[in-house]
Motif scaffolding. Sequence first.
Motif, PDB file in Angstrom:
ATOM      1  N   ALA A  33       0.566  -1.383   0.055  1.00 52.78           N
ATOM      2  CA  ALA A  33      -0.054  -0.289   0.282  1.00 52.78           C
ATOM      3  C   ALA A  33       0.834   1.022   0.474  1.00 52.78           C
ATOM      4  O   ALA A  33       2.033   1.102   0.838  1.00 52.78           O
ATOM      5  N   ARG A  34       0.713   2.042  -0.935  1.00 61.48           N
ATOM      6  CA  ARG A  34       1.639   2.956  -0.601  1.00 61.48           C
ATOM      7  C   ARG A  34      -0.124   4.593  -0.052  1.00 61.48           C
ATOM      8  O   ARG A  34      -1.110   4.749  -0.559  1.00 61.48           O
ATOM      9  N   GLU A  35       0.878   5.965  -0.154  1.00 62.08           N
ATOM     10  CA  GLU A  35       0.259   7.019   0.029  1.00 62.08           C
ATOM     11  C   GLU A  35      -0.507   7.570  -0.756  1.00 62.08           C
ATOM     12  O   GLU A  35       0.543   7.401  -1.857  1.00 62.08           O
ATOM     13  N   PRO A  36      -1.451   8.300  -1.330  1.00 61.51           N
ATOM     14  CA  PRO A  36      -2.022   8.046  -2.785  1.00 61.51           C
ATOM     15  C   PRO A  36      -0.906   9.143  -3.643  1.00 61.51           C
ATOM     16  O   PRO A  36      -0.444   9.471  -4.331  1.00 61.51           O
ATOM     17  N   TYR A  37      -0.681  10.373  -2.782  1.00 59.78           N
ATOM     18  CA  TYR A  37       0.124  11.612  -3.069  1.00 59.78           C
ATOM     19  C   TYR A  37       1.384  10.793  -3.820  1.00 59.78           C
ATOM     20  O   TYR A  37       1.460  11.122  -5.148  1.00 59.78           O
ATOM     21  N   ALA A  39       2.647   7.721  -4.995  1.00 67.96           N
ATOM     22  CA  ALA A  39       1.449   6.485  -5.875  1.00 67.96           C
ATOM     23  C   ALA A  39       1.231   7.738  -7.547  1.00 67.96           C
ATOM     24  O   ALA A  39       1.763   7.697  -8.500  1.00 67.96           O
ATOM     25  N   LEU A  40       0.844   8.559  -6.794  1.00 62.18           N
ATOM     26  CA  LEU A  40       0.308   9.981  -8.514  1.00 62.18           C
ATOM     27  C   LEU A  40       1.781  10.790  -8.335  1.00 62.18           C
ATOM     28  O   LEU A  40       2.062  10.305 -10.421  1.00 62.18           O
ATOM     29  N   LEU A  41       2.195  10.239  -7.896  1.00 63.03           N
ATOM     30  CA  LEU A  41       4.051  11.589  -8.555  1.00 63.03           C
ATOM     31  C   LEU A  41       4.668   9.961  -9.250  1.00 63.03           C
ATOM     32  O   LEU A  41       4.992  10.491  -9.931  1.00 63.03           O
ATOM     33  N   GLU A  42       4.969   8.647  -9.036  1.00 62.77           N
ATOM     34  CA  GLU A  42       5.098   7.929  -9.549  1.00 62.77           C
ATOM     35  C   GLU A  42       4.387   7.493 -10.762  1.00 62.77           C
ATOM     36  O   GLU A  42       5.248   7.530 -11.576  1.00 62.77           O
ATOM     37  N   ILE A  43       3.742   7.640 -11.012  1.00 61.47           N
ATOM     38  CA  ILE A  43       2.509   7.827 -11.718  1.00 61.47           C
ATOM     39  C   ILE A  43       3.119   8.697 -12.787  1.00 61.47           C
ATOM     40  O   ILE A  43       3.380   8.130 -14.161  1.00 61.47           O
ATOM     41  N   GLY A  51      11.259   2.857 -19.308  1.00 65.36           N
ATOM     42  CA  GLY A  51      10.852   2.491 -17.659  1.00 65.36           C
ATOM     43  C   GLY A  51      12.568   2.657 -17.120  1.00 65.36           C
ATOM     44  O   GLY A  51      12.040   2.998 -16.319  1.00 65.36           O
ATOM     45  N   ALA A  52      13.739   2.182 -17.927  1.00 63.83           N
ATOM     46  CA  ALA A  52      14.989   2.519 -17.338  1.00 63.83           C
ATOM     47  C   ALA A  52      14.832   4.196 -16.910  1.00 63.83           C
ATOM     48  O   ALA A  52      15.565   4.525 -16.227  1.00 63.83           O
ATOM     49  N   ALA A  53      15.150   4.963 -17.873  1.00 60.61           N
ATOM     50  CA  ALA A  53      14.653   6.575 -17.715  1.00 60.61           C
ATOM     51  C   ALA A  53      13.162   6.799 -16.723  1.00 60.61           C
ATOM     52  O   ALA A  53      13.779   7.391 -15.480  1.00 60.61           O
ATOM     53  N   ALA A  54      12.172   5.913 -16.742  1.00 47.47           N
ATOM     54  CA  ALA A  54      11.379   6.983 -15.702  1.00 47.47           C
ATOM     55  C   ALA A  54      12.213   6.478 -14.030  1.00 47.47           C
ATOM     56  O   ALA A  54      12.133   6.959 -13.271  1.00 47.47           O
ATOM     57  N   ARG A  55      12.842   5.461 -14.041  1.00 48.87           N
ATOM     58  CA  ARG A  55      13.112   4.529 -12.718  1.00 48.87           C
ATOM     59  C   ARG A  55      14.463   5.860 -12.418  1.00 48.87           C
ATOM     60  O   ARG A  55      14.333   5.841 -10.997  1.00 48.87           O
ATOM     61  N   ALA A  56      15.752   6.158 -13.324  1.00 46.30           N
ATOM     62  CA  ALA A  56      16.252   6.739 -12.846  1.00 46.30           C
ATOM     63  C   ALA A  56      15.442   8.537 -12.783  1.00 46.30           C
ATOM     64  O   ALA A  56      16.493   9.083 -11.353  1.00 46.30           O
ATOM     65  N   ILE A  57      14.648   9.115 -13.303  1.00 47.47           N
ATOM     66  CA  ILE A  57      13.900   9.806 -13.039  1.00 47.47           C
ATOM     67  C   ILE A  57      13.355  10.106 -11.350  1.00 47.47           C
ATOM     68  O   ILE A  57      13.588  10.651 -10.521  1.00 47.47           O
ATOM     69  N   TRP A  58      12.252   8.866 -11.093  1.00 46.14           N
ATOM     70  CA  TRP A  58      12.060   9.191  -9.934  1.00 46.14           C
ATOM     71  C   TRP A  58      12.739   8.706  -8.550  1.00 46.14           C
ATOM     72  O   TRP A  58      12.549   9.224  -7.881  1.00 46.14           O
ATOM     73  N   THR A  59      13.811   8.184  -8.707  1.00 47.69           N
ATOM     74  CA  THR A  59      14.901   8.076  -8.318  1.00 47.69           C
ATOM     75  C   THR A  59      15.850   9.142  -7.653  1.00 47.69           C
ATOM     76  O   THR A  59      15.837   9.823  -6.394  1.00 47.69           O
ATOM     77  N   ARG A  60      16.141  10.188  -8.113  1.00 51.41           N
ATOM     78  CA  ARG A  60      16.290  11.694  -8.717  1.00 51.41           C
ATOM     79  C   ARG A  60      15.009  12.208  -7.965  1.00 51.41           C
ATOM     80  O   ARG A  60      15.597  13.273  -6.867  1.00 51.41           O
TER      81      ARG A  60
END
Length: 77
Positions: A33-37, A39-43, A51-60
């Motif tokens: 379960a994730r906090e909705p806020y 989860a929205l940011l990650e989406i 996928g690789a670019a999205a993971r790199a950006i999300w990590t930053r």
Amino acid sequence: MPMHAIQHLRNCDPRLGEWIDRIGVLQFPTPQAREPYVALLEIIAHQQLAGAAARAIWTRVIGLFEDGVPCPSGWCK
């Protein structure tokens, strides 16, 4: 999966019923379960990206927040 659902699948498709009998009922992991806020940011970060670019950006993005937990302005501790 509830037994009535399994029985429904067996009744609707005899071949599927054979596989259910042979393999058994599959147990899928429950997603964390994730906090909705968050989860929205990650989406949003994963839209229209490989996928690789999205993971790199999300990590930053997560690295910008204390404890790696994004929160809306004014809601953070």
